[in-house]
Design an enzyme around this catalytic site. Structure first.
Site, PDB file in Angstrom:
ATOM      1  N   LYS A 158      -8.083 -10.036  -2.042  1.00 38.29           N
ATOM      2  CA  LYS A 158      -6.623 -10.046  -1.933  1.00 38.29           C
ATOM      3  C   LYS A 158      -5.996 -11.214  -2.686  1.00 38.29           C
ATOM      4  O   LYS A 158      -6.557 -12.318  -2.734  1.00 38.29           O
ATOM      5  CB  LYS A 158      -6.215 -10.122  -0.460  1.00 38.29           C
ATOM      6  CG  LYS A 158      -6.706  -8.950   0.367  1.00 38.29           C
ATOM      7  CD  LYS A 158      -6.154  -7.630  -0.124  1.00 38.29           C
ATOM      8  CE  LYS A 158      -6.536  -6.484   0.800  1.00 38.29           C
ATOM      9  NZ  LYS A 158      -6.040  -5.187   0.309  1.00 38.29           N
ATOM     10  N   HIS A 290      -8.409   5.377  -2.157  1.00 43.17           N
ATOM     11  CA  HIS A 290      -8.294   4.302  -1.170  1.00 43.17           C
ATOM     12  C   HIS A 290      -8.890   4.840   0.125  1.00 43.17           C
ATOM     13  O   HIS A 290      -8.653   5.988   0.506  1.00 43.17           O
ATOM     14  CB  HIS A 290      -6.809   3.989  -0.986  1.00 43.17           C
ATOM     15  CG  HIS A 290      -6.517   2.855  -0.063  1.00 43.17           C
ATOM     16  ND1 HIS A 290      -6.254   3.030   1.265  1.00 43.17           N
ATOM     17  CD2 HIS A 290      -6.434   1.526  -0.286  1.00 43.17           C
ATOM     18  CE1 HIS A 290      -6.008   1.853   1.817  1.00 43.17           C
ATOM     19  NE2 HIS A 290      -6.113   0.919   0.905  1.00 43.17           N
TER      20      HIS A 290
END
Ligand code: MG
Length: 378
Positions: A158, A290
């Site tokens: 991230k 995803h």
């Protein structure tokens, strides 16, 4: 093939040390499983994710009474009705009815869909990099090092949850530790504006191992995405929160992304999800699904990716990877699949070819408490 019984299993787990992305920390992981049984005794499991009380009420009060007595073979019609009431629930029903039809036909799910193109799918290890510790960078590097030692050769971390220089320090340390030999995905979870996203550009020029940049800006700002993609030296990816094939169409028509990332749990069921993958092929855009929440939905995602023609004829590059959650989450164990050297082998038995771990269901059944409320004084 009449549906006789539908049971629901809301599951909840409190995370030991909350972890997160640019949108905050995850204190809980949840999972909502359903089990449908027909009058002839054929069964199938499904999975969805949302706020547990909403799912429980939706199934108890409306979806289950609607499904009882209906033909399991009318999956598309049943899901078309349910998705209008509760889109997230439609995913679960579509999975369970797909498994029932595969079992009825004595076929693996992939063969019901026309057959596999490949027996293995590459997966990348997906991290939630941030914790509220001052040492979050150190912890992240340690977790990544441990995961790579288990055989993964591509990872997602991230960015966007800290100031740019702090995130850059994190990524530089990762790059040093892996000697830039691990394929790296950076995911900002829509936290930047275009100017902030561009700060990464000159670094990308020096890093040969960036697989893609994921959702740097709000997905609602497509013109900015088009400007960024035109100059970005690495592929641009996104779309995990879009609600089905229809919402991907404008992005495909306008060439917004190099890679689209549909999530089975966010759309209108397995069949709509497969339509999105096929749409990507028609448009010549890569699709890397995803799949952060849910081991059963990840299994169906792997089935769908295995049943999709390759994006390229290049040797060793034929299929895009699927996301693999490597954070603390007992629901990953609901399905006993494990990647080996960054690949998962597709089960080949009848139906899904794999049993749900019912011990996990028993251990984490939600007790109905208001888990989303903070205790007084906190
Ligand atoms: Mg993402």
């Amino acid at each position: 093939m009449q549906i006789e019984k539908v049971d629901t299993f809301p599951l909840l787990y409190k995370v030991g040390t909350p972890y997160g992305d640019a949108n905050g920390y995850k204190k809980y992981r949840s999972c909502f499983l359903i089990h449908i049984v027909t009058k002839s005794g054929i069964d199938g499991w499904g999975e969805c994710i949302d706020w547990l009380p909403a799912l429980q009420a939706g199934f108890n009060q409306r979806i289950i009474p609607y499904l009882i007595g209906k033909p399991a073979s009318s999956r598309l019609q049943l899901v078309d009705v349910i998705k209008k009431w509760h889109k997230r629930a439609a995913a679960a029903v579509s999975m369970a009815l797909t498994e029932i039809m595969a079992k009825q036909a004595h076929l693996p799910v992939c063969e019901l869909w026309g057959g596999k193109w490949r027996d293995q799918i590459p997966v990348y290890a997906s991290f939630q990099s941030y914790t509220d510790s001052k040492d979050w960078i150190k912890h992240s590097i340690q977790r990544v090092e441990q995961t790579i030692s288990e055989g993964f050769n591509s990872i997602k971390v991230k960015i966007g949850g800290r100031v740019f220089q702090e995130d850059l320090s994190h990524i530089r340390l990762l790059q040093n530790m892996t000697e830039e030999k691990i394929a790296l995905i950076l995911d900002a979870n829509q936290s930047y504006d275009a100017a902030a996203a561009r700060l990464w550009q000159r670094h990308f020029l020096n890093w040969p191992n960036i697989l893609w940049l994921e959702e740097p800006m709000s997905i609602g700002n497509l013109p900015e995405y088009h400007l960024l993609r035109a100059s970005l030296p690495v592929p641009l990816a996104g779309g995990e929160n879009l609600k089905g094939a229809r919402e991907f169409l404008p992005l495909l028509c306008q060439n917004t992304f190099d890679i689209i990332q549909p999530d089975l749990l966010h759309g209108e069921g397995v069949d709509d999800f497969r339509s999105t993958l096929q749409l990507a092929r028609h448009f010549g855009i890569r699709v890397s699904p995803h799949s952060y929440d849910g081991a059963l939905s990840r299994l169906y995602t792997l089935f769908a990716q295995a049943s999709l023609a390759g994006w390229s004829k290049m040797d060793g590059e034929s299929i895009e990877p699927v996301e693999w959650d490597v954070m603390e989450n007992p629901f990953s164990e609901l399905i006993s699949l494990k990647p080996v050297n960054g690949y998962v082998s597709i089960p080949s038995g009848t139906g899904t070819g794999i049993e749900i771990n019912t011990d996990i269901i028993k251990a984490y059944l939600w007790d109905g408490s208001a888990y989303w409320q903070q205790p007084a004084g906190k």
